[in-house]
Design a protein around this motif. Structure first.
Motif, short mmCIF file in Angstrom:
data_model
loop_
_atom_site.label_atom_id
_atom_site.label_comp_id
_atom_site.label_asym_id
_atom_site.label_seq_id
_atom_site.Cartn_x
_atom_site.Cartn_y
_atom_site.Cartn_z
N ALA A 238 0.83 -1.20 0.00
CA ALA A 238 0.00 0.00 0.00
C ALA A 238 0.87 1.25 0.00
O ALA A 238 0.55 2.24 -0.68
N ALA A 239 1.96 1.21 0.75
CA ALA A 239 2.86 2.37 0.78
C ALA A 239 3.53 2.57 -0.57
O ALA A 239 3.65 3.72 -1.05
N MET A 240 3.95 1.50 -1.21
CA MET A 240 4.61 1.61 -2.51
C MET A 240 3.64 2.14 -3.56
O MET A 240 4.02 2.95 -4.42
N SER A 241 2.39 1.70 -3.51
CA SER A 241 1.42 2.15 -4.50
C SER A 241 1.23 3.66 -4.43
O SER A 241 1.14 4.34 -5.45
N ARG A 242 1.18 4.20 -3.22
CA ARG A 242 0.99 5.64 -3.07
C ARG A 242 2.28 6.41 -3.33
O ARG A 242 2.24 7.54 -3.85
N ALA A 243 3.41 5.83 -2.97
CA ALA A 243 4.68 6.50 -3.25
C ALA A 243 4.90 6.69 -4.75
O ALA A 243 5.47 7.69 -5.18
N LEU A 244 4.40 5.72 -5.53
CA LEU A 244 4.56 5.78 -6.99
C LEU A 244 3.34 6.34 -7.70
O LEU A 244 3.38 6.57 -8.92
N GLY A 245 2.24 6.51 -6.98
CA GLY A 245 1.02 7.01 -7.60
C GLY A 245 0.36 6.02 -8.54
O GLY A 245 -0.28 6.42 -9.52
N ILE A 246 0.47 4.73 -8.23
CA ILE A 246 -0.06 3.70 -9.12
C ILE A 246 -1.01 2.78 -8.34
O ILE A 246 -1.00 2.75 -7.12
N ALA A 247 -1.81 2.03 -9.09
CA ALA A 247 -2.68 1.01 -8.50
C ALA A 247 -1.97 -0.34 -8.55
O ALA A 247 -1.38 -0.70 -9.57
N LEU A 248 -2.01 -1.06 -7.44
CA LEU A 248 -1.42 -2.39 -7.38
C LEU A 248 -2.49 -3.42 -7.06
O LEU A 248 -3.65 -3.10 -6.87
N SER A 249 -2.07 -4.67 -7.01
CA SER A 249 -2.95 -5.81 -6.76
C SER A 249 -3.97 -5.92 -7.90
O SER A 249 -3.60 -5.86 -9.06
N GLY A 250 -5.24 -6.10 -7.58
CA GLY A 250 -6.24 -6.28 -8.62
C GLY A 250 -6.31 -7.71 -9.11
O GLY A 250 -5.62 -8.60 -8.61
N PRO A 251 -7.17 -8.00 -10.10
CA PRO A 251 -7.36 -9.38 -10.58
C PRO A 251 -6.08 -9.97 -11.13
O PRO A 251 -5.29 -9.31 -11.77
N ARG A 252 -5.89 -11.27 -10.85
CA ARG A 252 -4.77 -12.02 -11.42
C ARG A 252 -5.10 -13.50 -11.37
O ARG A 252 -6.06 -13.91 -10.70
N ALA A 253 -4.34 -14.31 -12.09
CA ALA A 253 -4.64 -15.74 -12.23
C ALA A 253 -3.64 -16.57 -11.42
O ALA A 253 -2.44 -16.30 -11.41
N TYR A 254 -4.18 -17.61 -10.77
CA TYR A 254 -3.37 -18.62 -10.09
C TYR A 254 -3.87 -19.98 -10.54
O TYR A 254 -5.07 -20.26 -10.46
N ASP A 255 -2.94 -20.81 -10.99
CA ASP A 255 -3.28 -22.18 -11.40
C ASP A 255 -4.44 -22.20 -12.40
O ASP A 255 -5.35 -23.04 -12.32
N GLY A 256 -4.44 -21.24 -13.32
CA GLY A 256 -5.44 -21.22 -14.37
C GLY A 256 -6.77 -20.62 -13.98
O GLY A 256 -7.68 -20.55 -14.81
N GLN A 257 -6.90 -20.13 -12.75
CA GLN A 257 -8.15 -19.55 -12.29
C GLN A 257 -7.96 -18.07 -11.92
O GLN A 257 -7.03 -17.72 -11.20
N MET A 258 -8.84 -17.21 -12.44
CA MET A 258 -8.77 -15.79 -12.13
C MET A 258 -9.25 -15.54 -10.71
O MET A 258 -10.25 -16.11 -10.26
N ARG A 259 -8.51 -14.72 -10.00
CA ARG A 259 -8.88 -14.33 -8.64
C ARG A 259 -9.14 -12.83 -8.63
O ARG A 259 -8.29 -12.04 -9.06
N ASP A 260 -10.28 -12.44 -8.14
CA ASP A 260 -10.70 -11.04 -8.20
C ASP A 260 -10.26 -10.30 -6.94
O ASP A 260 -11.08 -9.92 -6.09
#
Length: 301
Positions: A238-260
């Motif tokens: 969370a600190a890095m996201s604000r230090a850089l002014g960017i959004a992190l985390s969000g949807p991504r896939a693990y073992d072929g399944q999307m995680r929201d």
């Protein structure tokens, strides 16, 4: 020498030397030996009934082994103590791995995917450029805490035994601290102890990232940190996201399944490039320098 002086030297040695290949191609790295110990305990005791109780005993064994090993190595003198501490820190290697992702992404999308696959466990096959950069930055923030600030913090508190115990517990958490059918019970104690050991370092890491960037949004960092499935990893992210002014985390896939997964700093910029990874690396060194300054204070008080 004080703990502050010793870890100050170790941080500097690690920053200059990193992980020399000529050495670790000839000798087993201590982290590899720790992994083998945890793997052996998992193989031998994670079966049958009473798995949670067995996991508790194995975690206590790891703490005992780490403490004893630290005391024995500490008794060999300050030079050995500093060298072992430097080996168990990971600032330079962290920066190098993250930089490889940026360089790979500059070459091509497939090369960026190949490089980021070395440092994250999520699916990388179909990642776009922004997802690659985001994954690298998230990994950098979390590993700054786990691989640099936390072990150095515990050295300040308890010397080499504290550092070795932390590294063993953190290794155990990374191998068996998952809520899977196999490890939910056996890895419970290691995961909970790792949570406790990282409670202060994770928040300290967030401060070390945020302050040099003049990011004072404590409420926002705390709010986004709570979105993370880990009680600690969300703080540096969370600190890095604000230090850089960017959004992190969000949807991504693990073992072929999307995680929201929810976005961290959801209003931040989502289109990321290798330049954002470069900026993250600058933040890693600023945070490292900030912690170096704290260690220096311990030397003179």
């Amino acid at each position: 020498m004080s703990h502050g002086a010793l870890i100050l030297c170790a941080l500097l040695i690690d920053a200059v030397m990193g992980e020399p290949k000529w050495l670790w191609t000839r000798l087993p790295h201590p982290a590899v030996l720790m992994g083998k110990l945890v793997g052996t305990l998992d193989t031998q005791f994670n079966q049958g009934g009473a798995r949670k109780f067995k996991g508790i005993l194995c975690t206590l064994l790891l703490v005992s082994v780490g403490g004893l090993a630290g005391l024995l190595l500490q008794a060999l003198g300050p030079i050995i103590e500093v060298l072992i501490a430097a080996i168990l820190l990971a600032q330079r290697s962290l920066v190098q791995h993250v930089a490889l992702v940026a360089n790979g992404l500059r070459m091509s999308l497939p090369e960026g995917r190949r490089m980021v696959a070395r440092i994250v466990s999520r699916d990388t096959t179909n990642m776009e450029a922004s997802q690659i950069a985001r994954a690298a930055i998230e990994s950098a923030a979390e590993n700054l805490s786990d691989g640099v600030i936390a072990p150095a913090f515990w050295f300040l508190i308890a010397g080499l035994p504290g550092l070795v115990i932390y590294k063993l517990v953190n290794t155990a958490d990374s191998m068996i601290g998952y809520r899977t059918p196999r490890h939910a019970d056996f890895g419970w104690a290691a995961a909970r102890l790792d949570d406790g050991l990282n409670l202060i370092p994770a928040r300290l890491t967030a401060v070390l990232i945020a302050l040099p960037a003049r990011c004072y949004d404590v409420t926002g960092i705390r709010s986004d940190a709570r979105l993370h499935r880990s009680p600690n990893a969300g703080w540096p992210e969370a600190a890095m996201s604000r230090a850089l002014g960017i959004a992190l985390s969000g949807p991504r896939a693990y073992d072929g399944q999307m995680r929201d997964f929810p976005w961290v700093n959801a209003d931040g910029r989502r289109a990321l490039t290798p330049l954002d990874i470069d900026a993250c690396i600058v933040m890693l060194w600023r945070a490292w320098a900030g912690f170096l300054g704290l260690c220096a204070i311990f030397v003179f008080i």
